[in-house]
Design a protein around this motif. Structure first.
Motif, short mmCIF file in Angstrom:
data_model
loop_
_atom_site.label_atom_id
_atom_site.label_comp_id
_atom_site.label_asym_id
_atom_site.label_seq_id
_atom_site.Cartn_x
_atom_site.Cartn_y
_atom_site.Cartn_z
N GLU A 24 -3.47 3.96 -8.44
CA GLU A 24 -2.86 4.83 -9.62
C GLU A 24 -3.98 5.57 -10.09
OE1 GLU A 24 0.41 4.81 -9.94
OE2 GLU A 24 0.63 2.99 -8.62
N ARG A 25 -4.14 6.70 -9.88
CA ARG A 25 -5.34 7.78 -10.03
C ARG A 25 -5.75 7.65 -11.49
NH1 ARG A 25 -9.23 8.52 -6.76
NH2 ARG A 25 -8.18 7.86 -4.93
N ILE A 26 -6.79 7.74 -11.95
CA ILE A 26 -7.55 7.97 -13.16
C ILE A 26 -8.20 9.61 -13.03
CG2 ILE A 26 -9.09 7.60 -14.92
CD1 ILE A 26 -8.75 4.64 -13.73
N ASP A 27 -8.93 9.65 -12.15
CA ASP A 27 -9.48 11.09 -12.04
C ASP A 27 -9.83 11.26 -10.64
OD1 ASP A 27 -12.15 10.07 -11.51
OD2 ASP A 27 -12.94 10.36 -13.36
N ALA A 78 2.64 4.26 -6.83
CA ALA A 78 4.15 3.54 -7.11
C ALA A 78 5.02 4.71 -7.09
CB ALA A 78 4.03 2.64 -8.51
N GLN A 79 5.02 5.63 -7.55
CA GLN A 79 5.95 6.91 -7.44
C GLN A 79 6.14 7.15 -6.26
OE1 GLN A 79 7.79 8.10 -10.21
NE2 GLN A 79 8.91 8.92 -8.55
N GLU A 80 5.10 7.60 -5.42
CA GLU A 80 5.28 7.66 -3.84
C GLU A 80 6.25 6.63 -3.12
OE1 GLU A 80 1.02 10.19 -4.05
OE2 GLU A 80 1.22 8.55 -2.37
N LYS A 97 9.87 -6.02 -0.31
CA LYS A 97 8.97 -5.63 -1.28
C LYS A 97 7.78 -6.57 -1.40
CE LYS A 97 8.52 -2.37 -3.22
NZ LYS A 97 7.80 -2.43 -4.59
N ALA A 98 7.01 -6.33 -0.09
CA ALA A 98 5.77 -7.34 -0.14
C ALA A 98 4.74 -6.81 -0.95
CB ALA A 98 5.41 -7.55 1.10
N ALA A 99 4.76 -5.52 -1.15
CA ALA A 99 3.74 -4.82 -1.88
C ALA A 99 3.39 -5.24 -3.24
CB ALA A 99 3.88 -3.25 -1.98
N ALA A 100 2.24 -4.98 -3.69
CA ALA A 100 1.96 -5.21 -4.98
C ALA A 100 1.59 -3.74 -5.84
CB ALA A 100 0.54 -5.81 -5.12
N VAL A 101 2.60 -3.83 -6.70
CA VAL A 101 2.96 -2.40 -7.42
C VAL A 101 2.35 -2.51 -8.53
CG1 VAL A 101 4.50 -0.76 -7.94
CG2 VAL A 101 5.25 -2.19 -6.12
N ALA A 102 1.46 -1.30 -8.95
CA ALA A 102 0.51 -1.35 -10.24
C ALA A 102 1.73 -1.25 -11.23
CB ALA A 102 -0.20 -0.14 -10.48
N ASN A 128 5.05 1.85 -14.95
CA ASN A 128 5.63 2.67 -13.82
C ASN A 128 6.89 1.97 -13.76
OD1 ASN A 128 3.61 4.12 -12.30
ND2 ASN A 128 2.57 2.36 -11.49
N ILE A 129 7.60 2.71 -12.90
CA ILE A 129 9.17 2.41 -12.52
C ILE A 129 8.94 1.08 -11.49
CG2 ILE A 129 9.23 3.57 -10.46
CD1 ILE A 129 12.30 4.31 -11.09
N ASP A 130 10.05 0.10 -12.14
CA ASP A 130 10.10 -1.09 -11.18
C ASP A 130 11.02 -0.67 -10.25
OD1 ASP A 130 10.79 -3.73 -10.16
OD2 ASP A 130 10.02 -4.72 -11.84
N ILE A 131 10.34 -0.79 -8.82
CA ILE A 131 11.24 -0.23 -7.73
C ILE A 131 12.29 -1.18 -7.41
CG2 ILE A 131 10.94 0.49 -5.37
CD1 ILE A 131 7.89 0.95 -6.14
N LEU A 132 11.88 -2.36 -7.40
CA LEU A 132 12.78 -3.54 -7.04
C LEU A 132 13.75 -3.71 -7.91
CD1 LEU A 132 13.02 -5.58 -4.81
CD2 LEU A 132 11.59 -7.09 -5.90
N GLU A 133 13.65 -3.39 -9.43
CA GLU A 133 14.83 -3.46 -10.44
C GLU A 133 15.73 -2.47 -10.05
OE1 GLU A 133 13.19 -4.88 -13.92
OE2 GLU A 133 14.97 -3.95 -14.96
N SER A 134 15.03 -1.20 -9.94
CA SER A 134 15.86 -0.29 -9.64
C SER A 134 16.84 -0.11 -8.61
CB SER A 134 14.88 1.27 -9.55
OG SER A 134 15.59 2.32 -9.47
N LEU A 135 16.40 -0.61 -7.38
CA LEU A 135 17.21 -0.57 -5.98
C LEU A 135 18.19 -1.84 -6.35
CD1 LEU A 135 14.28 -0.05 -3.79
CD2 LEU A 135 16.23 1.52 -4.46
#
Ligand code: CTP
Ligand code: CA
Length: 226
Positions: A24-27, A78-80, A97-102, A128-135
């Motif tokens: 997740e970019r800061i700058d 996470a959005q991507e 969903k093995a990824a570690a999502v910020a 961030n959106i919770d991808i797993l929960e949303s799906l």
């Protein structure tokens, strides 16, 4: 376990695996991320491919050799990852969903390098959106497999995540134990379904564990024998 080529348990199935850790970019030169290497996700994708599936690997910031025969999509945030998972969703049979999502990202992403100024700096973060929960809420035929890395109260948190995210299987590891978790070549996990603990596995290579998990998933697909 050996299979006849014509009887591969995931033949004709579409498996999507997310791996790695989101950034997740800061700058332009700074970001928030985590220690996930992507090894577990890559091992799962390879196992699914060996079991005959059509596999898409959504890789967040991984630096691992690319597995042969697998479509790999590289992404950062996470959005991507959410957009990439959604693009495959209608044809997905198994999502892992093995990824570690910020959990959070910077509220403002600066397009210029942030200059040093006062003695303290406060960054505002938004969830961030919770991808797993949303799906989990949009699930129709898909088998959903979640992960949880915990340092304490493994069973309680694992079952809570499984229910909250409407997962079919949840793979939980206690990252304080030797050989488990981020960056290692091995993992030590308990596997839960909606009824509770189904397997407490010994220390296994991520490759071997990937195969065990995908075989378990294959057996739980609608129409699977056994
Ligand atoms: N996950 C996700 N989207 C997020 C956060 C997590 O899809 N924004 C997924 C992970 O890929 C993993 C599972 O949810 O499969 C559990 O992730 P974890 O970080 O353990 O769960 P959280 O709900 O974020 O809870 P916490 O970090 O507070 O323990
Ligand atoms: Ca989290």
């Amino acid at each position: 376990r050996l299979y006849e080529r014509s009887q591969l348990p995931l033949s004709g199935k579409k498996v999507v695996v997310t791996a790695g850790g989101t950034v997740e970019r800061i700058d332009p030169v700074r970001y928030i991320s985590n220690d996930s290497s992507g090894k577990m996700g890559f091992a799962l994708a390879k196992a699914a491919h060996e079991l005959g599936a059509d596999v898409t690997l959504l890789a967040a910031n991984t630096h691992l050799p690319l597995p042969a025969g697998i479509r790999v999509v590289h992404l950062e945030s996470a959005q991507e990852m959410y957009d990439a998972v959604l693009a495959e969703w209608s044809v997905t049979d198994i999502l892992v969903k093995a990824a570690a999502v910020a959990d959070y990202r910077a509220k403002e992403v600066s397009d210029r390098k942030i200059k040093k100024s006062g003695e303290t700096l406060t960054l505002e973060l938004v969830k961030n959106i919770d991808i797993l929960e949303s799906l989990g809420k949009q699930k129709t035929k898909q088998l959903l497999i979640g992960f949880a890395a915990e340092t304490n109260d493994l069973e309680k948190y694992a079952m809570d995540k499984l229910q909250r995210k409407n997962c079919d299987l949840l793979i939980a590891n206690d990252v304080t134990r030797e050989g488990a978790g981020f960056g290692t070549d091995t993992n030590l996990v308990n596997i839960y379904d909606t009824t509770g603990l189904i397997e407490s596995l010994p220390l296994l290579s991520k490759e071997e564990l990937g195969m065990r998990i995908m075989e378990l998933a294959a057996a739980r697909l609608p129409g699977a024998q056994e």
